[in-house]
Design an enzyme around this catalytic site. Sequence first.
Site, PDB file in Angstrom:
ATOM      1  N   HIS A   1       1.039  -1.091   0.081  1.00  0.00           N
ATOM      2  CA  HIS A   1       0.022  -0.088  -0.013  1.00  0.00           C
ATOM      3  C   HIS A   1       0.861   1.266   0.083  1.00  0.00           C
ATOM      4  CE1 HIS A   1       0.918  -0.682   4.172  1.00  0.00           C
ATOM      5  NE2 HIS A   1       0.875   0.813   4.305  1.00  0.00           N
TER       6      HIS A   1
ATOM      7  N   HIS B   1       4.598   0.279  -0.030  1.00  0.00           N
ATOM      8  CA  HIS B   1       5.479  -0.656   0.764  1.00  0.00           C
ATOM      9  C   HIS B   1       4.630  -1.674   1.400  1.00  0.00           C
ATOM     10  CE1 HIS B   1       3.741   2.742   3.368  1.00  0.00           C
ATOM     11  NE2 HIS B   1       3.622   1.701   4.324  1.00  0.00           N
TER      12      HIS B   1
ATOM     13  N   ASP C   1       0.471   5.196   1.848  1.00  0.00           N
ATOM     14  CA  ASP C   1      -0.183   5.398   2.759  1.00  0.00           C
ATOM     15  C   ASP C   1      -1.270   6.425   2.485  1.00  0.00           C
ATOM     16  OD1 ASP C   1       1.286   4.266   4.972  1.00  0.00           O
ATOM     17  OD2 ASP C   1       2.914   5.788   4.967  1.00  0.00           O
TER      18      ASP C   1
ATOM     19  N   ARG D   1       5.471   6.704  13.535  1.00  0.00           N
ATOM     20  CA  ARG D   1       5.610   7.299  12.145  1.00  0.00           C
ATOM     21  C   ARG D   1       4.990   8.515  12.147  1.00  0.00           C
ATOM     22  NH1 ARG D   1       0.845   5.183   8.222  1.00  0.00           N
ATOM     23  NH2 ARG D   1       0.162   6.872   9.245  1.00  0.00           N
TER      24      ARG D   1
END
Length: 303
Positions: A125, A275, A127, A292
Amino acid sequence: MTEAVLDQTENATRSRHSEAPLTVHPLSAHIGARIDGVDLRAPLPAAEVAAIRAALLKWKVVFFRDQHLSHEQHIAFARQFGAPTVGHPVFGHVDGFPELYSVGKHRKANRFEGQAVQRPWTGWHTDVTAAVNPPAASILRGVVIPPYGGDTQWTNLVAAYQALSEPLRGIVDGLRGVHRFTPPAGASATDEFARAVRSRALVSEHPLVRVHPETGERALYVSPSFLKHLSGFAPRESQQLLELLWEHVVRSEFTVRFKWEPGSIAFWDNRATAHLAPTDIFDLDFDRQLYRITLVGDVPVGV
């Protein structure tokens, strides 16, 4: 902080950086580079910010080792490259740190029953592509890392686009697709994650080929986890073409795999990559905790 203390801090930073100049070490043919000779705990000179940005644009994801940042230092580093978003548009943020999203082994997104059909692109995917303006970049910091397992992979969506045949590039250049943030297969109506997603639905339409706002490169913007169907296509047509493209973008030659260590940081261009988070960690007894930050992005522009 007094002016004298500020001068001392700046001088120490300059001295530290002059001892070990920043170097970029490519890790594969198309994507990924390790950056050495930089300390991310302190403000960076403009030249180093520019060098990191240039490496990011060229290699799509850059990695740093032995960077044991606090939450505050992580946020300060991110702000040198853009404005942080809220930690996550659906799942919120770390208490006291609205910019941070906790990527723990047992975070909400992993708590569902059942198992979806596994395909080569499952789990890959980009983000939050279901947002109107998906994040421009993501910065992930490793804190608690298992001694083995838990690697993350990235793929270069620009290289994937360039590898398409000319006739197929001509077709996908003009297409658009609907991205939707939905509960995973197997999530029940009572599942906490599923309820959170349904209460804050994200749905957007984006071009299938995105023109990068800084480099002008064309990227195959086909996030497998969030792109649900092609606009204007019959369901069967949409599914066949998307599966062809999803299988294409995760070809091994476009990818890089990163082994985490405590203090590792991965910084990727969310406009040009997808990723894959690891799933082998659920077969291990070790804990895993990362944090993150995502940076505010723009509305994707097509060809």
